[in-house]
Design an enzyme around this catalytic site. Structure first.
Site, PDB file in Angstrom:
ATOM      1  N   ARG A  33      54.204  76.337  24.211  1.00 14.06           N
ATOM      2  CA  ARG A  33      53.835  77.662  23.744  1.00 14.06           C
ATOM      3  C   ARG A  33      53.411  78.581  24.883  1.00 14.06           C
ATOM      4  O   ARG A  33      53.757  79.745  24.924  1.00 14.06           O
ATOM      5  CB  ARG A  33      52.716  77.545  22.722  1.00 14.06           C
ATOM      6  CG  ARG A  33      53.034  78.249  21.418  1.00 14.06           C
ATOM      7  CD  ARG A  33      51.991  77.952  20.414  1.00 14.06           C
ATOM      8  NE  ARG A  33      50.832  77.340  21.073  1.00 14.06           N
ATOM      9  CZ  ARG A  33      49.583  77.480  20.665  1.00 14.06           C
ATOM     10  NH1 ARG A  33      49.335  78.214  19.629  1.00 14.06           N
ATOM     11  NH2 ARG A  33      48.585  76.888  21.292  1.00 14.06           N
ATOM     12  N   GLY A 134      53.695  54.510  16.550  1.00 18.02           N
ATOM     13  CA  GLY A 134      53.357  53.190  17.082  1.00 18.02           C
ATOM     14  C   GLY A 134      52.112  53.267  17.927  1.00 18.02           C
ATOM     15  O   GLY A 134      51.495  54.342  18.044  1.00 18.02           O
ATOM     16  N   LYS A 189      45.778  56.048   9.736  1.00 18.35           N
ATOM     17  CA  LYS A 189      45.001  55.320  10.748  1.00 18.35           C
ATOM     18  C   LYS A 189      44.060  56.253  11.501  1.00 18.35           C
ATOM     19  O   LYS A 189      43.043  55.817  12.027  1.00 18.35           O
ATOM     20  CB  LYS A 189      45.938  54.574  11.705  1.00 18.35           C
ATOM     21  CG  LYS A 189      46.903  55.441  12.496  1.00 18.35           C
ATOM     22  CD  LYS A 189      46.441  55.769  13.880  1.00 18.35           C
ATOM     23  CE  LYS A 189      47.315  56.862  14.450  1.00 18.35           C
ATOM     24  NZ  LYS A 189      47.033  57.340  15.728  1.00 18.35           N
ATOM     25  N   ASP A 242      49.133  50.306  15.517  1.00 20.38           N
ATOM     26  CA  ASP A 242      48.549  51.599  15.817  1.00 20.38           C
ATOM     27  C   ASP A 242      47.059  51.627  15.463  1.00 20.38           C
ATOM     28  O   ASP A 242      46.241  52.220  16.158  1.00 20.38           O
ATOM     29  CB  ASP A 242      49.302  52.667  15.015  1.00 20.38           C
ATOM     30  CG  ASP A 242      49.174  54.044  15.626  1.00 20.38           C
ATOM     31  OD1 ASP A 242      48.522  54.152  16.675  1.00 20.38           O
ATOM     32  OD2 ASP A 242      49.723  55.003  15.048  1.00 20.38           O
ATOM     33  N   SER A 252      41.608  57.535  22.451  1.00 21.91           N
ATOM     34  CA  SER A 252      42.002  58.116  21.172  1.00 21.91           C
ATOM     35  C   SER A 252      41.078  59.281  20.836  1.00 21.91           C
ATOM     36  O   SER A 252      39.857  59.155  20.840  1.00 21.91           O
ATOM     37  CB  SER A 252      41.916  57.059  20.071  1.00 21.91           C
ATOM     38  OG  SER A 252      41.779  57.694  18.823  1.00 21.91           O
ATOM     39  N   VAL A 277      43.735  68.537  19.504  1.00 27.39           N
ATOM     40  CA  VAL A 277      43.514  68.428  18.070  1.00 27.39           C
ATOM     41  C   VAL A 277      43.226  66.981  17.688  1.00 27.39           C
ATOM     42  O   VAL A 277      43.900  66.072  18.149  1.00 27.39           O
ATOM     43  CB  VAL A 277      44.772  68.887  17.312  1.00 27.39           C
ATOM     44  CG1 VAL A 277      44.542  68.806  15.815  1.00 27.39           C
ATOM     45  CG2 VAL A 277      45.153  70.291  17.726  1.00 27.39           C
TER      46      VAL A 277
END
Lengths: 350, 535
Positions: A33, A134, A189, A242, A252, A277
């Site tokens: 973007r 995955g 998840k 995952d 994460s 995000v």
């Protein structure tokens, strides 16, 4: 020369996927973007903001114009789920029905409860859609640590095309027909990752996390049943695979958000300080809506919804979760009544 | 099919099947000899229980002959045998044809309900049913009729209606005629051909014979090829995508993809042959009755098999002349209605099609659908891909059914009474409730009217949102009138009433029927009045 592949979205996973594909010899048109970002990728071949100093393949050609990406036969969508519909709609103006679209975005749209591949079908003329999912942390993929992913679609042709562009000696691609299972697991998840983060933030150890992962998996399976998902999908890379990584790794984003919640920060502070995000926040809403529709117990999803959207405090949430009635592991309706606990008799004074 | 097309089609179909079997065998698929053996096996199994078949002797001799020749046959003779086998089936399917009859029968279509009822009952002839109402007065057409007429000139139409009664074929046959469209080719059960007069009409209105007892995979392939070729020749087709009459009266959700996939194949073949109008248009239609002729048998079958349809019902109301007579007089005296809604046309990929025959995506952008089947610039078949495309189509058709389902007064009142009874007997499972009628079986007038009204309001809102359709009566009358009307209908035909008045209360004489009629509203999110109050 191999045919061009388009990757839509220049976040960490979008860039990492573009890098994997480009390293396999496919020229990649990467839609981002921000012009500065395109410029950085074009001239320096890096994406500092998301992927630190990792060098990106020179075979990646950034653009800020969606139309440049549209003519590619295979297109991978990696935009945040919130922007997914709008981006698909814009793409739809240029797409032809023989093109293949793969979604690497993990989410379920609140309200409509559509998976990302369904959103593509609603917003474009393309039917040949698939999903990629995955245990794939972008930074580890960039570092070349071996891992694997699933390419799922009801169309064999799409699975083959996806595997073809992704598979390498450090990034193994497996195929699956169970796109519903793969997308559902990929989205849900993230809710579990938030919860695992909270547990870690509180300071609990591996036992507790493993307890949460297993019970989280059973909620995934219960949800999957409503969509005739193959339980094998959920025990595979896109499910358990995952789930384990995302509930254990500091990398994460969802885990990070959870962890800071567990340490007592407020959600608005956390989100305000993040560059990327955390999909789990949005998915928690969709998952909660689904759980209500299915009228079955989804305690982790429900409690996460209450924490995130109703401001329930962590202490209260803990009591709620751990104070639920006893039941058989795989039969939540098979409840064992709790006996009144008698107070211990006073120690006889001897 | 017209005479000249029919012979051409037989040659074409036989050629294609023999070719595809030979090819597949060469590439390591099933050897021809196994294909034939398998067919012999299925046919002999059938003949063991199908002694009444009009072609029993003929078939027995034929299959014995094939069986005897096969073991000693050379390569060439095996191919010859396959050819004969296909030819044997296809000639029966395509039937005989007399062009003079075709002309005559087309003119005879609109003779009225008498013909219609004869069509469902091969037992008697028209003259024996006095005072028959005319079909025009009872079948109400609505929906996208104009668009359909235009579309008919742009390509080949495949009608895919809901299926709840043996009357559906004559109803839609008549409707197609009334809309000024050419007759549609469709596969009709062999039982409809046993009556010589009926058979005479059936053939000549574009029907081909389908013998559901023939289970050989080869036979089914031939049927599909017949449909494919007829579409390629530009004949409109008709098939019921539910495969069989809905036993529960609920709308079809799971559709049979085998026959539906023939539209896509015909489209691809047309593209390859560079035909001028290659496109195939699927037109979903819904057919709704205030009363269903075979309701009792169907719901019985549904409950007996708990959902697994037996597929062939040997005897039902449509072979019982007294039943048909009662049904017809009920239609006449009650001014009862049959509603056919012509739905949104779809392409073989499930996209919507406008009246000019162009496909559009859900954002209204035109789609070049040819590209769905192109590979390196050429149209190609790909069975796996095409199977999935057909899945998309069948999902779209099922959605259109839901939108175009026209709710009748009997459905509404049955739904109201049934959901009240379920609430009053909360501990009873469905099957026991249907069996016993419930511990509490009486409904007060007030609660019934209120429930009808609550549902009626919600249904009207849903119609506004284009989620379903309502017969006009549901707009014109209040709950009291609607209940009266439904009760009169229930009483007018069935052996026992689905719902009736007893003193100042209401009671079901036949819970199964009540269930049957309310099932038409199955799957729509409706709240009962108690829930509506709570919310």
């Amino acid at each position: 020369m191999s045919e061009k592949v388009a990757v839509i979205g220049g976040g960490s996973w979008g860039c990492a996927l573009a890098h994997v594909i480009a390293s396999n010899g496919y020229p990649v048109v990467l839609y981002v973007r921000r012009p500065e970002q395109a410029e950085e990728i074009r001239t320096k071949h890096t994406n500092q903001r998301y992927l630190k100093d990792y060098p990106l393949s020179h075979n990646i050609h950034p653009t800020t114009n969606l139309e440049d990406a549209a003519p590619c036969q295979t297109i991978v969508m990696v935009v945040p789920s919130k922007a997914f519909r709008e981006t698909s709609r814009k793409m739809g103006d240029f797409l032809k029905p023989d093109q293949i679209l793969l979604s690497a975005t993990k989410g379920i749209e609140p309200g409509t409860h559509l998976r990302m591949s369904d959103v593509i079908k609603e917003e474009t003329a393309c039917l040949k859609v698939g999903a990629i999912s995955g245990p794939n942390l972008a930074l580890e993929v960039m570092a070349g640590h071996p891992t694997a992913t699933i390419v799922a679609s009801r169309y064999n042709e799409v699975v083959a095309a996806g595997m073809q562009i992704l598979n390498s000696t450090t990034f193994r691609a497996y195929g699956s027909q169970d796109i519903v299972g793969v997308e559902l697991a990929g989205a849900l998840k993230n809710v579990m990752a938030l919860a695992a983060g909270i547990i870690t933030g509180i300071g609990y150890g591996a036992n507790t996390r493993s307890f949460l992962i297993s019970r989280g998996l059973s909620e995934l399976i219960r949800m999957g049943n409503h969509y005739s998902v193959d339980p094998m999908t959920l025990s595979g890379l896109a499910g358990v695979g995952d789930l384990i990584v995302t509930c254990n790794s500091e990398q994460s984003r969802n885990f990070q958000v959870g962890k800071r919640l567990g340490q007592g920060e407020t959600l608005s502070d956390i989100l305000g300080s993040m560059q990327q995000v955390a999909e789990g926040i949005r998915t928690t809403q969709s998952a909660y809506e689904l759980a209500k529709d299915f009228r079955e117990p989804f305690p982790i999803i429900e409690i996460m919804y209450k924490i995130i959207y109703q401001g329930m405090n962590i202490e209260e949430a803990k009591l709620h979760l751990l104070g639920r009635p006893m039941h058989y592991e795989h039969e939540p309706s098979r409840v064992i009544p709790q006996r009144e606990k008698k107070p211990l008799p006073p120690a006889s004074g001897q | 099919m017209r005479n000249e097309d029919r012979e051409r089609a037989i040659v074409e179909i036989t050629g294609r099947l023999v070719h595809s079997k030979m090819e597949s065998s060469k590439q390591g698929g099933t050897p021809i000899i196994e294909v034939i053996n398998d067919t012999i096996y299925h046919e002999q199994q059938r003949l063991r229980s199908d002694r009444k078949s009009p072609t029993y002797e003929e078939d027995k001799v034929f299959w014995r002959q094939v069986q005897r020749t096969l073991p000693r046959a050379s390569e060439r003779e095996i191919k010859q045998l396959l050819h004969q086998t296909v030819d044997h089936f296809i000639r029966e399917i395509a039937g005989n044809f007399n062009p003079y009859v075709y002309q005559a029968s087309v003119k005879l279509v609109p003779v009225g309900l008498g013909f219609l009822l004869n069509a469902v009952s091969p037992v008697r002839l028209l003259s024996q049913l006095p005072k028959l109402p005319s079909i025009q007065d009872h079948v109400m057409l609505s929906g996208k009729v104009e668009a359909l007429r235009k579309l008919d000139r742009k390509g080949t139409i495949v009608f895919v209606p809901t299926h709840s009664s043996n009357m559906d074929s004559p109803v839609i046959g008549w409707s197609i005629f009334a809309m000024g469209l050419p007759p549609a080719t469709y596969g009709a059960g062999l039982n409809l051909f046993t009556n010589p007069l009926l058979s005479f009409f059936m053939h000549n209105l574009g029907a081909y014979r389908v013998d559901r007892r023939k289970t050989a995979p080869l036979y089914k392939e031939i049927l599909k090829e017949y449909a494919t070729v007829s579409m390629e020749y530009g004949y409109n087709n008709l098939f019921f995508p539910g495969g069989t009459r809905s036993r529960s009266n609920a709308l079809e959700r799971k559709l049979k993809k085998g026959l539906m996939g023939t539209g896509l194949r015909a489209f691809i073949n047309n593209l390859r042959a560079n035909k001028p109008n290659p496109r195939i248009y699927f037109v979903p239609c819904t057919i709704n009755y205030q009363l269903v002729l075979e309701a009792e048998t169907l719901i019985d079958d549904f409950l007996k098999e708990a959902g697994k349809s037996r597929y062939i019902i040997e005897k039902d109301e449509s072979s019982d002349i007294r039943k048909i007579y009662n049904f017809a007089s009920s239609l006449a005296t009650m001014d009862s209605q049959i509603r056919l809604v012509v739905g949104q046309a779809l392409d073989p990929f499930g996209n919507i099609v406008d009246e000019d025959g162009e496909s559009y995506d859900r954002r209204g952008r035109r789609i070049e659908i040819e590209r769905y089947v192109m590979r390196n610039g050429d149209p190609v078949e790909d069975p796996q891909r095409d199977h999935e495309y057909t899945n998309e189509l069948s999902e779209s058709i099922a959605k259109e059914f839901i939108r175009d389902n026209m709710i009748m007064v009997t459905h509404l009142v049955a739904k109201a009474a049934f959901s009240l009874l379920r609430q009053k007997n909360p501990d009873m499972d469905l099957f026991r409730l249907l069996h016993t009628g419930g511990d509490i079986e009486l409904l007060t007038q007030q609660e019934l009217f209120q429930e009808v009204e609550t549902l009626q309001m919600q249904l009207r809102d849903m119609e506004q949102r284009d989620e379903l359709k309502l017969e006009p009566m549901l707009h014109e009358h209040n709950a009291e009138k609607l209940v009266q009307r439904a009760l009169r209908l229930f009483k007018s035909y069935h052996t026992s009433a689905a719902l009736q008045r007893r003193g100042d209360r209401y009671i079901s004489e036949d819970m199964r029927l009540l269930y049957f009629y309310q099932n038409r509203l199955d799957g729509y999110a409706l709240d009962s009045s108690s829930q509506a109050r709570a919310a």
